[in-house]
Design an enzyme around this catalytic site. Structure first.
Site, short mmCIF file in Angstrom:
data_model
loop_
_atom_site.label_atom_id
_atom_site.label_comp_id
_atom_site.label_asym_id
_atom_site.label_seq_id
_atom_site.Cartn_x
_atom_site.Cartn_y
_atom_site.Cartn_z
N ASN A 96 0.87 -1.18 0.00
CA ASN A 96 0.00 0.00 0.00
C ASN A 96 0.91 1.23 0.00
O ASN A 96 1.49 1.57 1.02
CB ASN A 96 -0.89 -0.04 1.26
CG ASN A 96 -1.68 1.24 1.45
OD1 ASN A 96 -1.77 2.08 0.56
ND2 ASN A 96 -2.24 1.40 2.64
N GLY B 279 2.57 2.41 10.78
CA GLY B 279 3.52 3.50 10.59
C GLY B 279 4.21 3.94 11.87
O GLY B 279 4.87 4.97 11.91
N GLU C 84 -6.78 4.76 7.92
CA GLU C 84 -6.62 6.19 7.58
C GLU C 84 -7.89 6.73 6.94
O GLU C 84 -8.26 7.89 7.14
CB GLU C 84 -5.38 6.37 6.68
CG GLU C 84 -4.10 6.19 7.50
CD GLU C 84 -2.92 5.61 6.72
OE1 GLU C 84 -2.93 5.66 5.48
OE2 GLU C 84 -1.99 5.09 7.38
N GLU D 117 -5.29 -4.78 10.73
CA GLU D 117 -4.24 -3.78 10.93
C GLU D 117 -4.52 -3.00 12.21
O GLU D 117 -5.31 -2.05 12.21
CB GLU D 117 -4.22 -2.79 9.76
CG GLU D 117 -3.96 -3.45 8.42
CD GLU D 117 -3.39 -2.45 7.42
OE1 GLU D 117 -2.27 -2.68 6.98
OE2 GLU D 117 -4.06 -1.45 7.13
N SER E 17 3.52 -1.99 10.42
CA SER E 17 4.97 -2.04 10.63
C SER E 17 5.60 -3.40 10.34
O SER E 17 6.49 -3.85 11.05
CB SER E 17 5.33 -1.57 12.04
OG SER E 17 4.92 -0.22 12.22
N LYS F 27 0.21 4.27 -0.29
CA LYS F 27 -0.42 5.46 0.30
C LYS F 27 -0.16 6.69 -0.59
O LYS F 27 -0.05 6.56 -1.80
CB LYS F 27 0.06 5.67 1.74
CG LYS F 27 -0.11 4.41 2.59
CD LYS F 27 0.06 4.63 4.06
CE LYS F 27 -0.13 3.31 4.80
NZ LYS F 27 -0.02 3.41 6.23
N HIS G 259 -9.37 1.23 4.99
CA HIS G 259 -8.09 1.40 5.67
C HIS G 259 -8.31 2.34 6.86
O HIS G 259 -9.12 3.27 6.77
CB HIS G 259 -7.05 1.97 4.71
CG HIS G 259 -5.68 1.96 5.31
ND1 HIS G 259 -5.27 2.91 6.20
CD2 HIS G 259 -4.65 1.09 5.17
CE1 HIS G 259 -4.03 2.63 6.59
NE2 HIS G 259 -3.63 1.52 5.98
P1 PGA Z 1 2.95 0.37 7.70
O1 PGA Z 1 1.47 0.55 7.08
O2 PGA Z 1 3.50 -0.92 7.14
O3 PGA Z 1 3.72 1.57 7.26
O4 PGA Z 1 2.77 0.30 9.19
C1 PGA Z 1 0.62 -0.53 6.91
C2 PGA Z 1 -0.69 -0.06 6.32
O5 PGA Z 1 -1.16 1.01 6.71
O6 PGA Z 1 -1.28 -0.72 5.46
#
Ligand code: PGA
Length: 262
Positions: A10, A177, A101, A171, A218, A12, A99
């Site tokens: 992803n 992140g 976000e 997640e 992460s 983003k 997601h």
């Molecule tokens: P990350 O994000 O690997 O940077 O923690 C995962 C995601 O949001 O899909």
């Protein structure tokens, strides 16, 4: 039936167009050495680049491309939005739905996301439906309650066949992140809970056993193997580590080697 492994990137809102082309080329240079029926890759570039990445991957087996988001409606006066029909029409295979976000920054509710899941399936896109608890929810022992509600309201209106064509990504919001990963045991516990919830809801053990469940938050080259080795974890949805071909391919290698061992 043995479930396959999937590593999904992803991207983003990252990368310029030339950078996205370099990343795609870097992945495609190596990916076919590792992927097969039992181990596949998905890429979720920013909407502007999906067409280009999809075209580059069209003849590459076991590599699928999708959107990070889309609207519930097929077309109309929704300035700035894209639809499942549009994604399907440029050759996309999948779409991320819900997601964290999107849920937090854009206030997307389970009910709204249920409509997106429907729109994706209607246009033959695989929805990757994301669920996860916040740190506060985990600390107040509401994790399973929150996840159950996200499943009930976002997915459990689907028929068995529709659910079988859906991927779920767990997640934990506190791990995205942040560099804090769920331990393999924490992630495994939740993945087992999701299968149990599906089995209870649909009274169908095969459906619960066969659905693909990804972990995200992460995931990095140094923790991927332990996570992907868990019995109910079928791969990962990767943010930060999907932006460098070298890191992403390390995760693909880890997943595909586990898949090969069976
Ligand atoms: P990350 O994000 O690997 O940077 O923690 C995962 C995601 O949001 O899909």
């Amino acid at each position: 039936m043995k479930r396959k492994k999937i590593v999904a990137g992803n991207w983003k809102m990252n990368l310029s167009y030339p950078e996205s082309e370099t990343l795609t080329k870097g992945i495609l240079a190596e990916v076919s050495q590792w992927t097969n029926d039992q181990c596949e890759v998905m890429l979720f570039p920013p909407a502007l680049y999906v067409t280009s990445v999809a075209h580059q991957c069209v003849s590459v087996p076991h590599v699928y491309v999708g959107g990070q988001n889309m609207h519930t409606q097929t077309q109309g006066a929704y300035t700035g939005e894209i639809s499942a029909m549009m994604l399907a029409s440029i050759g996309a295979d999948a779409v991320l739905v819900g997601h964290s976000e999107r849920r937090m920054l854009f206030h997307e509710t389970n009910d709204f996301l249920a409509q997106k899941v429907n729109a994706a399936l209607q246009h033959n896109l695989t929805p990757v439906y994301c669920i996860g608890e916040t740190l506060t929810e985990r600390e107040s022992e509401k994790t399973f309650h929150v996840l159950e509600q996200q499943l009930q309201e976002g997915l459990y209106h689907l028929s068995e066949t529709q659910l079988a064509n859906t991927i779920i990504a767990y997640e934990p919001v506190w791990a995205i992140g942040t560099g804090k990963t769920a331990t393999p045991e924490q992630a495994q516990e939740v993945h087992a809970f999701i299968r149990k919830s599906i089995q209870k809801q649909y009274q169908n053990a095969d459906l619960a056993q066969n659905i693909i469940l990804l972990y995200g938050g992460s995931v990095k080259p140094d923790n991927a193997e332990a996570l992907f080795n868990q019995p109910d974890i079928d791969g990962g949805l990767i943010g930060g580590a999907s932006l460098k071909a070298e890191d992403f391919m390390a995760l693909v290698r880890a997943a595909c080697q586990i898949a090969q061992k069976g």
